[in-house]
Design a protein around this motif. Structure first.
Motif, PDB file in Angstrom:
ATOM      1  N   SER A 177      -7.736  -3.218   0.234  1.00  0.00           N
ATOM      2  CA  SER A 177      -6.847  -2.493   0.977  1.00  0.00           C
ATOM      3  C   SER A 177      -5.866  -1.675   0.346  1.00  0.00           C
ATOM      4  O   SER A 177      -5.154  -2.103  -0.722  1.00  0.00           O
ATOM      5  CB  SER A 177      -5.923  -3.696   1.542  1.00  0.00           C
ATOM      6  N   PHE A 178      -5.861  -0.356   0.737  1.00  0.00           N
ATOM      7  CA  PHE A 178      -4.963   0.760   0.039  1.00  0.00           C
ATOM      8  C   PHE A 178      -3.860   0.719   0.804  1.00  0.00           C
ATOM      9  O   PHE A 178      -3.678   1.196   2.047  1.00  0.00           O
ATOM     10  CB  PHE A 178      -6.023   2.025   0.097  1.00  0.00           C
ATOM     11  N   LYS A 179      -2.718   1.190   0.053  1.00  0.00           N
ATOM     12  CA  LYS A 179      -1.485   1.220   0.610  1.00  0.00           C
ATOM     13  C   LYS A 179      -1.239   2.957   0.604  1.00  0.00           C
ATOM     14  O   LYS A 179      -1.078   3.271  -0.894  1.00  0.00           O
ATOM     15  CB  LYS A 179      -0.283   0.335  -0.351  1.00  0.00           C
ATOM     16  N   ILE A 180      -0.760   3.356   1.717  1.00  0.00           N
ATOM     17  CA  ILE A 180      -0.938   5.029   1.584  1.00  0.00           C
ATOM     18  C   ILE A 180       0.197   5.182   2.806  1.00  0.00           C
ATOM     19  O   ILE A 180       0.483   4.454   3.315  1.00  0.00           O
ATOM     20  CB  ILE A 180      -2.256   5.586   1.950  1.00  0.00           C
ATOM     21  N   ILE A 181       0.670   6.484   2.356  1.00  0.00           N
ATOM     22  CA  ILE A 181       1.581   7.132   3.344  1.00  0.00           C
ATOM     23  C   ILE A 181       0.830   8.234   4.065  1.00  0.00           C
ATOM     24  O   ILE A 181       0.467   9.232   3.215  1.00  0.00           O
ATOM     25  CB  ILE A 181       2.826   7.740   2.870  1.00  0.00           C
ATOM     26  N   PRO A 182       0.379   8.281   5.064  1.00  0.00           N
ATOM     27  CA  PRO A 182      -0.388   9.396   5.973  1.00  0.00           C
ATOM     28  C   PRO A 182       0.595  10.621   5.885  1.00  0.00           C
ATOM     29  O   PRO A 182       1.715  10.682   5.976  1.00  0.00           O
ATOM     30  CB  PRO A 182      -0.716   8.871   7.134  1.00  0.00           C
ATOM     31  N   LYS A 183      -0.094  11.728   5.805  1.00  0.00           N
ATOM     32  CA  LYS A 183       0.680  13.026   6.271  1.00  0.00           C
ATOM     33  C   LYS A 183       0.106  13.609   7.555  1.00  0.00           C
ATOM     34  O   LYS A 183      -1.302  13.554   7.879  1.00  0.00           O
ATOM     35  CB  LYS A 183       0.178  14.114   5.031  1.00  0.00           C
ATOM     36  N   VAL A 184       0.965  14.190   8.220  1.00  0.00           N
ATOM     37  CA  VAL A 184       0.639  15.057   9.472  1.00  0.00           C
ATOM     38  C   VAL A 184       1.162  16.357   9.338  1.00  0.00           C
ATOM     39  O   VAL A 184       2.207  16.493   8.887  1.00  0.00           O
ATOM     40  CB  VAL A 184       1.616  14.449  10.532  1.00  0.00           C
ATOM     41  N   ASN A 185       0.160  17.269   9.295  1.00  0.00           N
ATOM     42  CA  ASN A 185       0.329  18.630   9.183  1.00  0.00           C
ATOM     43  C   ASN A 185       1.122  18.969   7.770  1.00  0.00           C
ATOM     44  O   ASN A 185       1.749  19.858   7.520  1.00  0.00           O
ATOM     45  CB  ASN A 185       1.199  19.423  10.201  1.00  0.00           C
ATOM     46  N   GLY A 186       0.475  18.353   6.552  1.00  0.00           N
ATOM     47  CA  GLY A 186       0.881  18.235   5.409  1.00  0.00           C
ATOM     48  C   GLY A 186       2.360  17.590   5.042  1.00  0.00           C
ATOM     49  O   GLY A 186       2.595  17.575   3.791  1.00  0.00           O
ATOM     50  N   ASN A 187       2.911  16.861   6.241  1.00  0.00           N
ATOM     51  CA  ASN A 187       4.096  16.099   5.810  1.00  0.00           C
ATOM     52  C   ASN A 187       4.144  14.828   5.885  1.00  0.00           C
ATOM     53  O   ASN A 187       3.366  14.281   6.696  1.00  0.00           O
ATOM     54  CB  ASN A 187       5.129  16.627   6.851  1.00  0.00           C
ATOM     55  N   PRO A 188       4.599  14.052   4.875  1.00  0.00           N
ATOM     56  CA  PRO A 188       4.308  12.508   5.052  1.00  0.00           C
ATOM     57  C   PRO A 188       5.164  11.898   6.119  1.00  0.00           C
ATOM     58  O   PRO A 188       6.234  12.243   6.334  1.00  0.00           O
ATOM     59  CB  PRO A 188       4.769  12.039   3.691  1.00  0.00           C
ATOM     60  N   ILE A 189       4.473  10.784   6.577  1.00  0.00           N
ATOM     61  CA  ILE A 189       5.219  10.136   7.584  1.00  0.00           C
ATOM     62  C   ILE A 189       6.320   9.263   6.979  1.00  0.00           C
ATOM     63  O   ILE A 189       6.276   9.087   5.641  1.00  0.00           O
ATOM     64  CB  ILE A 189       4.287   9.390   8.644  1.00  0.00           C
ATOM     65  N   ILE A 190       7.036   8.554   7.694  1.00  0.00           N
ATOM     66  CA  ILE A 190       8.174   7.587   7.083  1.00  0.00           C
ATOM     67  C   ILE A 190       7.667   6.157   6.755  1.00  0.00           C
ATOM     68  O   ILE A 190       8.519   5.454   6.355  1.00  0.00           O
ATOM     69  CB  ILE A 190       9.296   7.666   7.969  1.00  0.00           C
ATOM     70  N   ASP A 191       6.506   5.883   7.043  1.00  0.00           N
ATOM     71  CA  ASP A 191       5.942   4.624   6.865  1.00  0.00           C
ATOM     72  C   ASP A 191       4.789   4.449   5.983  1.00  0.00           C
ATOM     73  O   ASP A 191       4.015   5.385   6.018  1.00  0.00           O
ATOM     74  CB  ASP A 191       5.799   3.865   8.402  1.00  0.00           C
ATOM     75  N   THR A 192       4.477   3.472   5.444  1.00  0.00           N
ATOM     76  CA  THR A 192       3.353   2.985   4.591  1.00  0.00           C
ATOM     77  C   THR A 192       2.397   2.334   5.806  1.00  0.00           C
ATOM     78  O   THR A 192       2.899   1.544   6.420  1.00  0.00           O
ATOM     79  CB  THR A 192       3.751   2.419   3.309  1.00  0.00           C
ATOM     80  N   VAL A 193       1.129   2.524   5.414  1.00  0.00           N
ATOM     81  CA  VAL A 193       0.198   1.663   6.319  1.00  0.00           C
ATOM     82  C   VAL A 193      -0.890   1.226   5.062  1.00  0.00           C
ATOM     83  O   VAL A 193      -0.894   1.781   3.889  1.00  0.00           O
ATOM     84  CB  VAL A 193      -0.346   2.612   7.478  1.00  0.00           C
ATOM     85  N   TRP A 194      -1.584   0.374   5.567  1.00  0.00           N
ATOM     86  CA  TRP A 194      -2.708  -0.163   4.711  1.00  0.00           C
ATOM     87  C   TRP A 194      -3.920   0.343   5.316  1.00  0.00           C
ATOM     88  O   TRP A 194      -4.322  -0.110   6.470  1.00  0.00           O
ATOM     89  CB  TRP A 194      -2.631  -1.736   4.781  1.00  0.00           C
ATOM     90  N   LEU A 195      -4.908   0.685   4.482  1.00  0.00           N
ATOM     91  CA  LEU A 195      -6.392   0.991   5.110  1.00  0.00           C
ATOM     92  C   LEU A 195      -7.317   0.153   4.381  1.00  0.00           C
ATOM     93  O   LEU A 195      -6.940  -0.155   3.084  1.00  0.00           O
ATOM     94  CB  LEU A 195      -6.729   2.339   4.518  1.00  0.00           C
ATOM     95  N   ASP A 196      -8.082  -0.396   5.173  1.00  0.00           N
ATOM     96  CA  ASP A 196      -9.007  -1.648   4.808  1.00  0.00           C
ATOM     97  C   ASP A 196     -10.286  -0.891   4.570  1.00  0.00           C
ATOM     98  O   ASP A 196     -10.784  -0.161   5.401  1.00  0.00           O
ATOM     99  CB  ASP A 196      -9.104  -2.873   5.538  1.00  0.00           C
TER     100      ASP A 196
END
Length: 384
Positions: free
Chosen positions: A207-226
């Motif tokens: 499980s990877f803890k990441i912060i996605p980016k939208v149009n190059g800008n990070p969102i305000i939450d971390t999410v987990w990718l399995d």
């Protein structure tokens, strides 16, 4: 006579005053019954989160409700997607959750007074990050090095990209005895699977803890990718040197190739499990050293050194191997002098006695074969 003049003046003034007051009253009547609206929010700025949005409503930033003064306003109201959220105080920011649909949400924010009068609204339209967006994210596959005893998964190029920022991972797998092994990795994404099944596929869940980016800008939450990865482990390796302790290790050197550790002849080539690559370093001095930080402390009692593809005078000749558990205090575990390598791109194994587990191992090369430069193919550590 004077009294009559005064009376006449008084009557005239009274008539003028009455007339003037009458006209003022008529002016006021035009505005009677109109509403004095409450003060409005002075801005609206939205920030995208995972299935939520945060809305800032004050240019002064996020402040307490008791510090906000907006005329007669006493409540905050937000309307979106046919819903109304009412807060019984003034709010400088509002968190809107439960936005599971990947669509554009049009948000209207305004204040309200005790009589239910509304201020002029502020409006914004945003799309939250959704599960569908998360499902489209991928992380790069790891580099896998497998031996009959263990498997190392590394990401030499890192895991951050234009689509996400990496902040850590956790993993779990079952060893050959059915025991679940778990671990975490933060800045340095390295996983070593130990005591695995030989000659079979071994599966690991990450499980990877990441912060996605939208149009190059990070969102305000971390999410987990399995992610589930299966690794083929060889049944045997010929020749067998012992349990590989260099799997998952990191390396540092007192002086590197001018192109840096990741260059074509940089220090990372020392532990890439490829005899055809090498470290080349100019301006060799007897103070040169190279150091491995192991994935876990181990009692190393054997190591491999392999030669470069040319220039025998760049080979190491004399050196001392030392161990440490803090990277500061060192204990010599093996010393060699006058060693020679007869061929190019070949290896030698050096065995010694050691029963102490160390986290760090340092090879201080005190002499080479006379060149002004130094080179080495592989440097790997084993436990036999």
């Amino acid at each position: 006579m004077n009294n009559y003049k005064f009376l006449l003046l008084f009557l005239v003034m009274g008539i003028v005053t009455v007339t003037a007051c009458s006209k003022m009253d008529e002016n006021f009547k035009k505005y009677a019954g109109e509403t004095v609206y409450p003060g409005k929010f002075d801005t609206i700025v939205g920030r995208v989160g995972y299935e939520r949005l945060e809305i800032d409503l004050m240019k002064a930033g996020r402040i307490r409700a008791s510090d906000m003064k907006l005329g007669k306003a006493v409540k905050s109201v937000v309307e979106y997607d046919g819903k109304t959220m009412t807060i019984d105080t003034l709010a400088s920011w509002i968190n809107i959750t439960g936005l599971t649909e990947p669509k554009l949400y049009r948000i209207k924010a305004y204040t309200m007074d005790d009589a239910g009068n509304k201020s002029v609204p502020q409006e914004i339209a945003l799309i939250p990050f959704s599960k569908g967006d998360k499902a489209n994210l991928t992380v790069p596959p790891p580099k896998v090095v497998a031996t009959p005893d263990a498997v190392a998964l590394t990401w030499p190029g890192g895991l951050s990209s234009v689509l996400l920022d990496y902040y850590g991972l956790k993993y779990s797998y079952k060893d050959k005895n059915g025991v679940t092994r778990e671990g975490v990795a933060q800045n340095n994404p390295v996983i070593v699977m130990q005591n695995v099944k030989k000659g079979e596929l071994n599966t690991i869940n990450i499980s990877f803890k990441i912060i996605p980016k939208v149009n190059g800008n990070p969102i305000i939450d971390t999410v987990w990718l399995d992610q589930e990865i299966s690794v083929q482990v060889p049944l045997s390796v010929t020749p067998y040197f012992g349990i590989e302790q260099t799997l998952g290790a990191s390396i540092t050197v007192s002086r590197d190739n001018d192109g840096g550790p990741g260059s074509r002849e940089g220090s990372l080539k020392l532990i890439d499990f490829d005899y055809k690559t090498k470290l080349y370093m100019g301006s060799y001095t007897p103070q040169f050293w190279m150091q491995q930080e192991l994935f876990a402390p181990a009692a190393v009692n054997s190591y491999m050194l392999s030669t470069g593809d040319d220039a025998p005078d760049r080979d190491p000749k004399s050196w001392t191997l030392s161990g440490s558990n803090n990277g500061v205090d060192w204990t010599a575990v093996d010393t060699r002098t006058g060693e020679m390598f007869s061929q190019r791109s070949t290896y030698r194994i050096f065995d010694f006695t050691n029963t102490v587990s160390y986290k760090y191992y340092r090879l201080a090369v005190t002499q080479n074969n006379g060149a002004g430069a130094f080179q080495l193919g592989e440097w790997r550590l084993f436990t036999k």
